[in-house]
Each structure stands twice: as C-alpha cells, then as structure tokens.
Design an enzyme around this catalytic site. Structure first.
Site, PDB file in Angstrom:
ATOM      1  N   GLU A 138       0.884  -1.162   0.000  1.00  0.00           N
ATOM      2  CA  GLU A 138       0.000   0.000   0.000  1.00  0.00           C
ATOM      3  C   GLU A 138       0.918   1.207   0.000  1.00  0.00           C
ATOM      4  O   GLU A 138       1.652   1.435   0.960  1.00  0.00           O
ATOM      5  CB  GLU A 138      -0.882  -0.036   1.250  1.00  0.00           C
ATOM      6  CG  GLU A 138      -1.993   0.980   1.203  1.00  0.00           C
ATOM      7  CD  GLU A 138      -2.263   1.541   2.576  1.00  0.00           C
ATOM      8  OE1 GLU A 138      -2.470   0.773   3.513  1.00  0.00           O
ATOM      9  OE2 GLU A 138      -2.228   2.770   2.694  1.00  0.00           O
TER      10      GLU A 138
ATOM     11  N   CYS B 190      -2.700   7.829   5.048  1.00  0.00           N
ATOM     12  CA  CYS B 190      -2.673   7.477   3.627  1.00  0.00           C
ATOM     13  C   CYS B 190      -3.959   7.896   2.923  1.00  0.00           C
ATOM     14  O   CYS B 190      -3.982   8.016   1.714  1.00  0.00           O
ATOM     15  CB  CYS B 190      -2.417   5.990   3.458  1.00  0.00           C
ATOM     16  SG  CYS B 190      -3.452   4.978   4.513  1.00  0.00           S
TER      17      CYS B 190
HETATM   18  P1  NAP Z   1       9.164   3.972   3.866  1.00  0.00           P
HETATM   19  O1  NAP Z   1      10.367   4.800   3.824  1.00  0.00           O
HETATM   20  O2  NAP Z   1       8.651   3.462   2.590  1.00  0.00           O
HETATM   21  O3  NAP Z   1       9.496   2.717   4.834  1.00  0.00           O
HETATM   22  C1  NAP Z   1       8.542   1.686   5.073  1.00  0.00           C
HETATM   23  C2  NAP Z   1       9.277   0.407   5.406  1.00  0.00           C
HETATM   24  O4  NAP Z   1       9.955  -0.099   4.258  1.00  0.00           O
HETATM   25  C3  NAP Z   1      10.347   0.557   6.470  1.00  0.00           C
HETATM   26  O5  NAP Z   1      10.370  -0.628   7.231  1.00  0.00           O
HETATM   27  C4  NAP Z   1      11.616   0.706   5.677  1.00  0.00           C
HETATM   28  O6  NAP Z   1      12.739   0.231   6.396  1.00  0.00           O
HETATM   29  C5  NAP Z   1      11.359  -0.194   4.501  1.00  0.00           C
HETATM   30  N1  NAP Z   1      12.019   0.264   3.283  1.00  0.00           N
HETATM   31  C6  NAP Z   1      11.787   1.428   2.630  1.00  0.00           C
HETATM   32  N2  NAP Z   1      12.544   1.502   1.520  1.00  0.00           N
HETATM   33  C7  NAP Z   1      13.253   0.345   1.456  1.00  0.00           C
HETATM   34  C8  NAP Z   1      14.203  -0.168   0.537  1.00  0.00           C
HETATM   35  N3  NAP Z   1      14.571   0.492  -0.559  1.00  0.00           N
HETATM   36  N4  NAP Z   1      14.757  -1.369   0.810  1.00  0.00           N
HETATM   37  C9  NAP Z   1      14.397  -2.054   1.914  1.00  0.00           C
HETATM   38  N5  NAP Z   1      13.505  -1.616   2.815  1.00  0.00           N
HETATM   39  C10 NAP Z   1      12.936  -0.430   2.586  1.00  0.00           C
HETATM   40  O7  NAP Z   1       7.967   4.699   4.591  1.00  0.00           O
HETATM   41  P2  NAP Z   1       7.912   5.626   5.902  1.00  0.00           P
HETATM   42  O8  NAP Z   1       9.185   5.617   6.641  1.00  0.00           O
HETATM   43  O9  NAP Z   1       6.734   5.203   6.620  1.00  0.00           O
HETATM   44  O10 NAP Z   1       7.595   7.077   5.371  1.00  0.00           O
HETATM   45  C11 NAP Z   1       8.237   7.703   4.322  1.00  0.00           C
HETATM   46  C12 NAP Z   1       7.184   8.285   3.400  1.00  0.00           C
HETATM   47  O11 NAP Z   1       6.259   7.250   3.003  1.00  0.00           O
HETATM   48  C13 NAP Z   1       6.290   9.325   4.004  1.00  0.00           C
HETATM   49  O12 NAP Z   1       6.869  10.586   4.009  1.00  0.00           O
HETATM   50  C14 NAP Z   1       5.065   9.224   3.142  1.00  0.00           C
HETATM   51  O13 NAP Z   1       5.217   9.989   1.977  1.00  0.00           O
HETATM   52  C15 NAP Z   1       4.969   7.785   2.776  1.00  0.00           C
HETATM   53  N6  NAP Z   1       4.009   7.007   3.591  1.00  0.00           N
HETATM   54  C16 NAP Z   1       2.894   6.542   3.025  1.00  0.00           C
HETATM   55  C17 NAP Z   1       2.014   5.787   3.777  1.00  0.00           C
HETATM   56  C18 NAP Z   1       0.793   5.223   3.195  1.00  0.00           C
HETATM   57  O14 NAP Z   1      -0.063   4.789   3.944  1.00  0.00           O
HETATM   58  N7  NAP Z   1       0.642   5.152   1.896  1.00  0.00           N
HETATM   59  C19 NAP Z   1       2.253   5.487   5.091  1.00  0.00           C
HETATM   60  C20 NAP Z   1       3.416   5.952   5.657  1.00  0.00           C
HETATM   61  C21 NAP Z   1       4.288   6.696   4.875  1.00  0.00           C
HETATM   62  P3  NAP Z   1      13.487   1.150   7.503  1.00  0.00           P
HETATM   63  O15 NAP Z   1      12.450   1.575   8.482  1.00  0.00           O
HETATM   64  O16 NAP Z   1      14.479   0.210   8.077  1.00  0.00           O
HETATM   65  O17 NAP Z   1      14.064   2.274   6.728  1.00  0.00           O
END
Ligand code: NAP
Length: 493
Positions: A231, A268
């Site tokens: 998602e 989200c």
């Molecule tokens: P994220 O950076 O995508 O991280 C989510 C999970 O995936 C974390 O466990 C992260 O690990 C892992 N991950 C991310 N990129 C990866 C990669 N290239 N390789 C391996 N593992 C990876 O999301 P976030 O920290 O929650 O937030 C960042 C941004 O995501 C927000 O600013 C927002 O724009 C968006 N977001 C969207 C939603 C939604 O519901 N659609 C929800 C939350 C956030 P680590 O924690 O170890 O880095």
C-alpha cells in the site's frame, strides 16, 4: 551484526523457525486459531497503558489517537478471530462427477478450497504503530488465514515493536501455540534478506512509493516470485459540486481542514487535493476556518520528506499560497493550503497531483464542471476519491459523470463523507490501482483482506477419507459450501 528480536539468530534461522511454526499453525483447527488470536488481543489490551506510553515517546502521536488506534487493533484481531472461527473464507466448492457435462467431456469430481499461502513477511508502517504494525491488520489477516508472520519493524518505533512482540509471544505460548508464530526483525537490509528468503511466501507493506516499489521489485525478482501486497501513495482527491459549495461553504471548509490535519496529515487517506468552484464561498471559508495549532510529525525522516515535498509543490509556478501558519515548515508544522487551477492541473497532473505527507492540502479551482471528469480520468490510482454534493439536479448530474470515472481510478468512492478514519468491516475496501497499491484486486483493511494470504487448491477424484474436512460431503465443520455451482449454507447440518 544481525539485528533480530532474538539477537543470537540470523535472518535465515528466524525465517526457518517462523516457517516451522507456520506448518503447525496451518494444521490448527479454525476454532483454535480463533482462541489464540483472542488471547493475543486480550494481552495487548492488558498491556495497553505501557504500550501507549512507549508509542507516544517514539512517534509523538497524541495519547487519545494512540488509545483509539490500540482499540481498533485489538478489535481487528477479534473480528479476524471471528472469521477464522467461521472458516467461510476457504470458499469450499464441490463439483460432483457428471458424465453428461455439456462441455463435451465428462466432468470429474473436483473440489476446490483456499489454503494458507505460507509464512508472511509484513513491513510495518511508520504512521500506525499499532494498527498497521506488529499486531496490525496484515498480521491479523495472515494469522486468520493460517500463516505464521515475520514482521519487519519500522525504524520509527523499534522499542514498541519489540515490547509488543514479547507480549504476543507470552500470550501465544500460554495459549498453547508455537512461540515462533510471530517474530519481529529490525534493519533495512534484514528486511530485504527476509523478503528474498525462499521460505517466505507472501509479503505486505505500508509506506512510500519508492520503498514499496523497491521491495515489490525484489519480491518479483526472486527465483520464486511471491505476491507483494504494497500500500503505497495516494492523494485522495475530493470534488465539491457547485450547489453544495453554495449551500454549505463553512461546513465543507471545516470538514476538509479537520480531515487534512487529523494525525497531522500523516494518513494514507488524507484528501490532499480539493476541487472547488472558483467563485464559491468555500474559498473564503477555507481561509478563515479554524485549524489545529502546530504539532510534531512522526520522526525526522517524515519531517524531511514533508518539507521537501511541500517545497516542491509550493515552488511550482502554477501554485500560490491560500493560507499558511507561521510554523508551516518547522518540525511542528501548522496547516497549509496551496492554490492552483484545474487548467494547470490538466496541463501537468504529475507534478501538481502529488502526495505531501503532512497537514497540507492543494485547493484546485474550476469554472467548468466538464473539466472535473477530464481530471478524474487522468488520475493515477487512488485509495479513495470523494464527492461532496447536494441531492439537486445539477450536482447529481455532475456526480453521474464523475462516479464511473472515480470508481475506475480509486478503491473507495465516498459521498459527502471525508475519507480519513478507515473503518474495519466486512465490506471495507482499502486499495486501488497502482501506485495506490501494487495489487489492485485486493484490500489491506477489512475481513476481505484475508484473501491476500490464501492460495487455491483443487483436489480431483479424491477418496473422502483423504479430503480436507472443508470439502467433504458430510461437511463436519458445517461450512458454507458451493455444490455443483449452487451455494449451500451449513450443508452438513
Ligand atoms: P518507507 O520509507 O517506505 O518505509 C517503510 C518500510 O519499508 C520501512 O520498514 C523501511 O525500512 C522499509 N524500506 C523502505 N525503503 C526500502 C528499501 N529500498 N529497501 C528495503 N527496505 C525499505 O515509509 P515511511 O518511513 O513510513 O515514510 C516515508 C514516506 O512514506 C512518508 O513521508 C510518506 O510519503 C509515505 N508514507 C505513506 C504511507 C501510506 O499509507 N501510503 C504510510 C506511511 C508513509 P526502515 O524503516 O528500516 O528504513
């Protein structure tokens, strides 16, 4: 050093243990699965005050929001426990042999049902430390389906994740289920290693488009590709029709501001873009409506992403500021509304219809309602799309053209309600075409989400003694069965 909940274990060892537990759990009776899931929910409720204190410390989310989220999470475990007990999700279908089957060849005895897919890897979300995290919806759905779960904890709430894992382990062991039914690991690279492990059979994820896409590609590049239910991102457009704008300007502006500032806009389903008639009173009402004061975002990474995406949008030549607080870009931001026109959106939808994860909305003015259908058809996949309209001829006429376009682009279409606050129910749909999700046919919320963690198998020409109970003619589990294409409920009773 490998970071896992059990520090002496490698990722391979943790996955292997979870896989062994998954075999035991898949063979566990539905009523027993349900009992264990209720024990987990009870234990989390009992630990609530401690868990909420840690969550507050790690995420800066306010206590009432976290209390509500934990309540939702244990409710979710219990509603999935009900589903596990009913067992109807196995979708038992029985076709008896038919020598006169009109296809042109005799029909064999065929019996099809859904079985657990195997160990599930769940990447927890930053913004829901309970409900989309260690004991969250993905975990509840996978457990109900009959799979053990490995959770990659989010780096934003590691202590909470480990504490919940310990509470769950104690409850699981006391209930007589395998201790390795649910395990937690930490570390970005460990998450990748687990995703690549051959024993993992499906993965779920809530987070960014970039992170979700990277992990989706890894899941698909494995020698044995697996389903990856991500998602990702959504701007959740909302369309205000002319009569509603004329009749309810203040109510609409207040409702919109409340929706985009709830949980500091870190949801989200936040309606990030609002289409409003250019000359309507909604514009003034949006300028003056009350909004909450400054409050912190979840963590530094979210703060940095928020400022970068806000700057990118606000820096677009077609965008101006409608309202902005003193602290709009600080670590504790206030609500900001940006302004553009529907012509500009139609000219460059990619740069203007973009997610800003925080308390920001883009107001798009229109003068010709015909432009709204053009915009709707041009949208990327969305989790939600909202119509705010009155039940008068002009608004209904507009809605008749918008609804099919929005249903084509979004997983949930709303009428006169804001999309934040996703209810956990039987008919809920939380999904949508890419990039809202990586699997547009599925939902991440609601009892239908169990389907993500099941796999169909048909048994052909089997003796009754070797058939799963769900597929037997005497139906000892009293499940709904479909026999020769006709649904028969409680066929064995
Ligand atoms: P994220 O950076 O995508 O991280 C989510 C999970 O995936 C974390 O466990 C992260 O690990 C892992 N991950 C991310 N990129 C990866 C990669 N290239 N390789 C391996 N593992 C990876 O999301 P976030 O920290 O929650 O937030 C960042 C941004 O995501 C927000 O600013 C927002 O724009 C968006 N977001 C969207 C939603 C939604 O519901 N659609 C929800 C939350 C956030 P680590 O924690 O170890 O880095």
């Amino acid at each position: 050093m490998t970071e896992t909940a059990a520090p002496n274990l490698t990722i391979d060892q943790v996955v292997t243990r979870v896989a062994a537990a998954s075999v035991v759990w898949a063979a566990t009776a539905y009523a027993e699965r349900s009992r264990v899931m209720r024990a987990i929910a009870d234990a989390l409720d009992a630990a609530g005050p401690d868990l909420i204190a840690i969550a507050q410390d790690e995420t800066s989310l306010p206590q009432p929001r976290l209390q509500g989220e934990l309540k939702r999470t244990t409710f979710q475990l219990r509603i999935f426990a009900d589903e596990a007990e009913r067992g109807a999700f196995v979708d038992a279908r029985i076709d008896r042999p038919d020598a006169t089957w009109p296809m042109g060849a005799p029909r064999p005895d065929l019996r099809r049902m859904l079985i657990p897919i195997g160990p599930v890897l769940n990447f927890a979300a930053s913004n829901f430390p309970f409900a989309f995290s260690v004991p969250g919806g993905d975990t509840a759905a996978a457990l109900a389906a009959g799979n053990a779960v490995l959770v990659k904890a989010h780096s934003g709430h590691p202590r909470l994740s480990d504490t919940m894992a310990a509470v769950i382990e104690e409850a699981v062991v006391q209930a007589g289920a395998p201790a390795d039914l649910l395990r937690v690991i930490h570390g970005t690279q460990n998450g990748v290693e687990a995703l690549e492990h051959p024993a993992i059979k499906a993965a779920s994820f809530t987070g960014s488009i970039s992170g979700g896409r990277a992990l989706f590609d890894i899941a698909n590049a494995r020698p044995e590709p697996i389903p990856f239910y991500g998602e990702l991102g959504s701007v959740n457009p909302a369309f205000v029709a002319p009569a509603a704008a004329a009749n309810r300007a203040t109510e609409i502006a207040e409702g919109y501001l409340a929706s985009i500032t709830g949980s500091q806009g870190q949801l989200c389903t936040k309606p990030g873009v609002l289409f409003v008639p250019a000359e309507s009173g909604v514009m003034n009402a949006l300028r003056s409506a009350a909004a909450p004061g400054p409050a912190p975002l979840l963590n530094d990474r979210i703060s940095q992403g928020f400022v970068a995406s806000l700057d990118a949008l606000a820096g677009n030549n077609a965008v101006s500021v409608l309202r902005e607080g003193k602290a709009s870009r600080s670590v504790e931001p206030e609500a900001t509304l940006l302004l553009t026109t529907v012509d500009d959106v139609l000219a460059e939808p990619e740069s203007l219809i973009a997610e800003v994860f925080g308390p920001v909305g883009l107001i798009v003015t229109y003068t010709d309602t015909a432009d709204l259908e053009l915009v709707a058809r041009a949208l990327d996949g969305q989790l939600t799309a909202t119509i705010v309209a009155d039940e008068v001829d002009t608004d209904l006429e507009l809605a008749r053209t918008l609804v099919p376009a929005l249903a084509d682009r979004a997983g949930r279409v709303l009428w006169n309600q804001w999309p934040t606050g996703v209810s956990v129910t039987y008919a809920q749909q939380h999904g949508g075409p890419y990039p809202a999700t990586t699997a547009s046919t599925m939902t991440a919320v609601g009892t239908a989400s169990i389907a993500r963690f099941l796999r169909p198998v048909a048994f052909q020409n089997f003796p009754a003694a070797l058939l799963p109970e769900a597929l037997r003619d005497d139906n000892p589990l009293v499940l709904p069965q479909s026999i020769d294409g006709q649904p028969v409920s409680n066929a064995g009773s």
